[in-house]
Design a protein around this motif. Sequence first.
Motif, PDB file in Angstrom:
ATOM      1  N   GLY A 151       1.164  61.486  85.853  1.00 20.22           N
ATOM      2  CA  GLY A 151       2.325  61.465  84.973  1.00 20.22           C
ATOM      3  C   GLY A 151       3.552  62.031  85.646  1.00 20.22           C
ATOM      4  O   GLY A 151       4.659  61.510  85.504  1.00 20.22           O
ATOM      5  N   GLU A 152       3.366  63.106  86.404  1.00 21.36           N
ATOM      6  CA  GLU A 152       4.471  63.711  87.143  1.00 21.36           C
ATOM      7  C   GLU A 152       4.988  62.762  88.229  1.00 21.36           C
ATOM      8  O   GLU A 152       6.190  62.574  88.387  1.00 21.36           O
ATOM      9  CB  GLU A 152       3.981  65.028  87.768  1.00 21.36           C
ATOM     10  CG  GLU A 152       5.022  65.801  88.501  1.00 21.36           C
ATOM     11  CD  GLU A 152       5.925  66.607  87.600  1.00 21.36           C
ATOM     12  OE1 GLU A 152       6.784  67.316  88.136  1.00 21.36           O
ATOM     13  OE2 GLU A 152       5.806  66.531  86.367  1.00 21.36           O
ATOM     14  N   ILE A 153       4.076  62.157  88.957  1.00 16.72           N
ATOM     15  CA  ILE A 153       4.464  61.246  90.045  1.00 16.72           C
ATOM     16  C   ILE A 153       5.202  60.028  89.498  1.00 16.72           C
ATOM     17  O   ILE A 153       6.292  59.683  89.966  1.00 16.72           O
ATOM     18  CB  ILE A 153       3.208  60.810  90.836  1.00 16.72           C
ATOM     19  CG1 ILE A 153       2.604  62.002  91.573  1.00 16.72           C
ATOM     20  CG2 ILE A 153       3.554  59.677  91.804  1.00 16.72           C
ATOM     21  CD1 ILE A 153       1.185  61.769  92.061  1.00 16.72           C
ATOM     22  N   PHE A 154       4.620  59.387  88.506  1.00 21.89           N
ATOM     23  CA  PHE A 154       5.251  58.177  87.976  1.00 21.89           C
ATOM     24  C   PHE A 154       6.494  58.495  87.151  1.00 21.89           C
ATOM     25  O   PHE A 154       7.403  57.681  87.066  1.00 21.89           O
ATOM     26  CB  PHE A 154       4.239  57.335  87.191  1.00 21.89           C
ATOM     27  CG  PHE A 154       3.256  56.667  88.107  1.00 21.89           C
ATOM     28  CD1 PHE A 154       3.648  55.637  88.940  1.00 21.89           C
ATOM     29  CD2 PHE A 154       1.938  57.088  88.155  1.00 21.89           C
ATOM     30  CE1 PHE A 154       2.763  55.030  89.805  1.00 21.89           C
ATOM     31  CE2 PHE A 154       1.031  56.490  89.012  1.00 21.89           C
ATOM     32  CZ  PHE A 154       1.447  55.455  89.842  1.00 21.89           C
ATOM     33  N   GLY A 155       6.558  59.693  86.583  1.00 25.87           N
ATOM     34  CA  GLY A 155       7.777  60.115  85.905  1.00 25.87           C
ATOM     35  C   GLY A 155       8.945  60.213  86.882  1.00 25.87           C
ATOM     36  O   GLY A 155      10.058  59.765  86.593  1.00 25.87           O
ATOM     37  N   MET A 156       8.679  60.776  88.052  1.00 24.32           N
ATOM     38  CA  MET A 156       9.718  60.848  89.083  1.00 24.32           C
ATOM     39  C   MET A 156      10.120  59.448  89.549  1.00 24.32           C
ATOM     40  O   MET A 156      11.290  59.178  89.788  1.00 24.32           O
ATOM     41  CB  MET A 156       9.236  61.687  90.273  1.00 24.32           C
ATOM     42  CG  MET A 156       9.052  63.155  89.949  1.00 24.32           C
ATOM     43  SD  MET A 156      10.510  63.947  89.239  1.00 24.32           S
ATOM     44  CE  MET A 156      11.681  63.744  90.555  1.00 24.32           C
ATOM     45  N   MET A 157       9.158  58.567  89.647  1.00 26.07           N
ATOM     46  CA  MET A 157       9.456  57.192  90.037  1.00 26.07           C
ATOM     47  C   MET A 157      10.334  56.520  88.985  1.00 26.07           C
ATOM     48  O   MET A 157      11.293  55.821  89.311  1.00 26.07           O
ATOM     49  CB  MET A 157       8.152  56.404  90.214  1.00 26.07           C
ATOM     50  CG  MET A 157       8.352  55.048  90.825  1.00 26.07           C
ATOM     51  SD  MET A 157       6.784  54.292  91.270  1.00 26.07           S
ATOM     52  CE  MET A 157       6.445  53.378  89.797  1.00 26.07           C
ATOM     53  N   MET A 158      10.042  56.772  87.701  1.00 26.60           N
ATOM     54  CA  MET A 158      10.851  56.194  86.628  1.00 26.60           C
ATOM     55  C   MET A 158      12.280  56.734  86.649  1.00 26.60           C
ATOM     56  O   MET A 158      13.227  55.998  86.382  1.00 26.60           O
ATOM     57  CB  MET A 158      10.214  56.480  85.263  1.00 26.60           C
ATOM     58  CG  MET A 158       8.891  55.796  85.003  1.00 26.60           C
ATOM     59  SD  MET A 158       9.057  54.017  84.899  1.00 26.60           S
ATOM     60  CE  MET A 158       8.237  53.515  86.398  1.00 26.60           C
ATOM     61  N   PHE A 189       4.043  69.110 105.866  1.00 26.01           N
ATOM     62  CA  PHE A 189       4.199  70.014 104.732  1.00 26.01           C
ATOM     63  C   PHE A 189       3.598  69.442 103.453  1.00 26.01           C
ATOM     64  O   PHE A 189       3.113  70.205 102.605  1.00 26.01           O
ATOM     65  CB  PHE A 189       5.661  70.417 104.565  1.00 26.01           C
ATOM     66  CG  PHE A 189       6.098  71.369 105.650  1.00 26.01           C
ATOM     67  CD1 PHE A 189       5.580  72.643 105.720  1.00 26.01           C
ATOM     68  CD2 PHE A 189       6.995  70.960 106.617  1.00 26.01           C
ATOM     69  CE1 PHE A 189       5.947  73.518 106.732  1.00 26.01           C
ATOM     70  CE2 PHE A 189       7.377  71.825 107.634  1.00 26.01           C
ATOM     71  CZ  PHE A 189       6.848  73.107 107.696  1.00 26.01           C
ATOM     72  N   ILE A 190       3.578  68.124 103.311  1.00 28.34           N
ATOM     73  CA  ILE A 190       2.852  67.513 102.183  1.00 28.34           C
ATOM     74  C   ILE A 190       1.374  67.849 102.306  1.00 28.34           C
ATOM     75  O   ILE A 190       0.712  68.188 101.323  1.00 28.34           O
ATOM     76  CB  ILE A 190       3.058  65.987 102.142  1.00 28.34           C
ATOM     77  CG1 ILE A 190       4.493  65.653 101.777  1.00 28.34           C
ATOM     78  CG2 ILE A 190       2.097  65.329 101.165  1.00 28.34           C
ATOM     79  CD1 ILE A 190       4.825  64.198 101.972  1.00 28.34           C
ATOM     80  N   GLY A 200       2.015  66.624  92.101  1.00 27.82           N
ATOM     81  CA  GLY A 200       3.172  65.858  91.643  1.00 27.82           C
ATOM     82  C   GLY A 200       4.233  65.755  92.723  1.00 27.82           C
ATOM     83  O   GLY A 200       4.776  64.682  92.986  1.00 27.82           O
ATOM     84  N   ALA A 201       4.515  66.873  93.387  1.00 30.39           N
ATOM     85  CA  ALA A 201       5.518  66.871  94.458  1.00 30.39           C
ATOM     86  C   ALA A 201       5.066  66.026  95.644  1.00 30.39           C
ATOM     87  O   ALA A 201       5.821  65.197  96.156  1.00 30.39           O
ATOM     88  CB  ALA A 201       5.802  68.302  94.904  1.00 30.39           C
ATOM     89  N   ALA A 202       3.821  66.225  96.071  1.00 29.11           N
ATOM     90  CA  ALA A 202       3.308  65.461  97.209  1.00 29.11           C
ATOM     91  C   ALA A 202       3.270  63.966  96.876  1.00 29.11           C
ATOM     92  O   ALA A 202       3.658  63.124  97.688  1.00 29.11           O
ATOM     93  CB  ALA A 202       1.913  65.960  97.592  1.00 29.11           C
TER      94      ALA A 202
END
Length: 105
Positions: free
Chosen positions: A13-20, A90-91, A67-69
Amino acid sequence: MMAWFYLFLASLGEIFGMMMINLYLADKRGWRLIPVVLVFSFGFLFLSLAMRDLPMGTAYAIWTGFGAAGAVLVGILFFHEPAGWKRLLFISLIIIGAAGLKLFG
């Protein structure tokens, strides 16, 4: 065990939220905010389910770390952001730290 699965879904959700958000910024139509709100709500729902069984600090650290990575990887793969070796290093450290929290937390 389900708590970790919920945390995985929350991280998505965090990853795709950032994509959105990135897609919204490319084309600022009002209706594009709806997927942003829905996807982040999905992430928060599953984070809250995971926190029923996991300590808050562990759940939050893993959620934000993955989520950040994941957001960086999505940026590299889909939005042509730079992928230098230092960024990838760093990821990797973020992911190693999250795995350490699971193993030793």
